[in-house]
Scaffold this active site. Structure first.
Site, mmCIF file in Angstrom:
data_model
loop_
_atom_site.group_PDB
_atom_site.id
_atom_site.type_symbol
_atom_site.label_atom_id
_atom_site.label_comp_id
_atom_site.label_asym_id
_atom_site.label_seq_id
_atom_site.Cartn_x
_atom_site.Cartn_y
_atom_site.Cartn_z
ATOM 1 N N ASP A 200 0.844 -1.197 0.000
ATOM 2 C CA ASP A 200 0.000 0.000 0.000
ATOM 3 C C ASP A 200 0.882 1.251 0.000
ATOM 4 O OD1 ASP A 200 0.857 -0.170 2.597
ATOM 5 O OD2 ASP A 200 -1.108 0.092 3.520
ATOM 6 N N SER A 201 2.216 1.053 0.029
ATOM 7 C CA SER A 201 3.143 2.174 -0.199
ATOM 8 C C SER A 201 2.914 2.753 -1.595
ATOM 9 C CB SER A 201 4.599 1.717 -0.036
ATOM 10 O OG SER A 201 4.843 0.561 -0.805
ATOM 11 N N ASP B 29 -1.058 -6.020 -0.059
ATOM 12 C CA ASP B 29 -1.441 -5.378 1.195
ATOM 13 C C ASP B 29 -2.948 -5.183 1.252
ATOM 14 O OD1 ASP B 29 0.466 -4.768 3.156
ATOM 15 O OD2 ASP B 29 1.329 -3.169 1.931
ATOM 16 N N LYS C 121 -1.338 -9.358 2.966
ATOM 17 C CA LYS C 121 -0.561 -8.899 4.133
ATOM 18 C C LYS C 121 -1.416 -7.905 4.903
ATOM 19 C CE LYS C 121 3.203 -5.947 3.852
ATOM 20 N NZ LYS C 121 2.755 -4.793 4.662
ATOM 21 N N GLU D 16 -1.426 -5.402 8.706
ATOM 22 C CA GLU D 16 -0.609 -4.837 9.782
ATOM 23 C C GLU D 16 -1.252 -5.098 11.139
ATOM 24 O OE1 GLU D 16 0.137 -0.677 8.986
ATOM 25 O OE2 GLU D 16 1.001 -1.107 7.018
ATOM 26 N N GLU E 297 9.268 -4.206 10.419
ATOM 27 C CA GLU E 297 9.701 -2.929 9.847
ATOM 28 C C GLU E 297 10.291 -2.031 10.945
ATOM 29 O OE1 GLU E 297 6.893 -1.036 7.235
ATOM 30 O OE2 GLU E 297 8.113 0.780 7.053
HETATM 31 O O1 KIV Z 1 3.613 -1.125 1.633
HETATM 32 C C1 KIV Z 1 4.778 -1.538 1.650
HETATM 33 O O2 KIV Z 1 5.588 -1.266 0.755
HETATM 34 C C2 KIV Z 1 5.192 -2.355 2.781
HETATM 35 C C3 KIV Z 1 6.647 -2.669 2.891
HETATM 36 C C4 KIV Z 1 7.343 -1.473 3.384
HETATM 37 C C5 KIV Z 1 6.896 -3.855 3.743
HETATM 38 O O3 KIV Z 1 4.403 -2.733 3.585
#
Ligand code: KIV
Length: 276
Positions: free
Chosen positions: A45-46, A84, A114, A116, A183
């Protein structure tokens, strides 16, 4: 070649081989990464920061993730695709989580999701795994909680926080996660957690003691702007190469050297003569 999967993660942990991951958000970059032989690609989600220009990941929507995940999945015939779950797509209820993760698997063609958090998301992890959806957990700095953290900081520097992190890591393992992203965790703590877990840890800013590593591809290629965290190594200054290429293009178009004959199509003179 068989596509990499949760089995690759398990085997590599068992055989003490490092797991490699990078993020990707589009077909072109995902294809380059897949063809280079990485184990898994994360549609992070980055993408909110890297692709959409947001300040954080909070605004990223399920539709954003679906669109980018499908593009990445089309490129990954070798690397496993992890996606994510965006902010508020799994916090409300287990039912909501299953519905949203199901869309990411069916419409986005992801191989795993994934999310959090630790103990508070264990019911979600358990339900997803029961439904046949592999889950990668994410602890330490969790960017979706930026408004709670009040900034991007290293997590686990006090005894209390270190103990909390270890117990959260054991909890997500117990709930069924197949791997855990750590992280911005101090390196020795991340190593200790990695040794105590049976599932592999994937570090970002958490030192060499993790079972694998992940970076944002645009960071390690020197393509991102502004502040760069300490852990980011630029493996090739591709951002500078792109800027130089674009400057050359502008000059050549302006001075008429591009496109030369080499880059043009021809037609017989007799055809042109007939038009006069
Ligand atoms: O969204 C992302 O890129 C991440 C990584 C930093 C692990 O969660």
């Amino acid at each position: 070649m068989t596509k990499k999967s949760v089995l690759t993660f398990r085997k590599k942990k068992r055989e003490a081989q490092k797991i490699t991951m990078l993020t990707a958000y589009d077909y072109t970059m995902a294809k380059l990464i897949n063809d280079s032989g990485v184990d898994a690609v994360l549609v992070g989600d980055s993408l909110g920061n890297v692709m959409l220009g947001h300040d954080d990941t909070v605004s990223v929507t399920l539709d954003d993730m679906l669109r980018h995940c499908l593009a990445v999945s089309r490129a990954c015939d070798n690397a496993m695709v992890v996606v994510d779950m965006p902010f508020m797509s799994y916090q409300v209820s287990v039912e909501d989580t299953l519905r949203n993760a199901g869309r990411l698997m069916k419409e986005g063609r992801a191989n795993a999701v994934k999310l959090e958090g630790g103990t508070r998301v264990c019911p979600q992890i358990h339900a997803l795994v029961e439904a046949g959806i592999p889950v990668m957990a994410h602890l330490g700095l969790t960017p979706q909680s930026i408004n709670t953290f009040g900034g991007y900081k290293v997590v686990g520097k006090t005894k209390e926080k270190a103990e909390e992190l270890l117990s959260e890591a054991l909890a997500v393992q117990e709930a069924g996660a197949f791997a855990l992203v750590l992280e911005c965790v101090p390196d020795k703590l991340a190593k200790l957690i990695s040794q105590k877990l049976q599932i592999p840890t994937i570090g970002i800013g958490s030192g060499a003691g993790c079972d694998g590593q992940i970076l944002v591809a645009q960071d390690m290629l020197g393509m991102t702007h502004g502040f760069s965290p300490k852990f980011v190594k630029v493996f090739a200054p591709v951002g500078d190469t792109i800027k130089n290429a674009i400057t050359d293009y502008i000059h050549e178009v302006e001075n008429g050297t591009y496109p030369s004959e080499e880059y043009s199509y021809s037609v017989g003179d007799e055809i042109l003569d007939s038009l006069y």
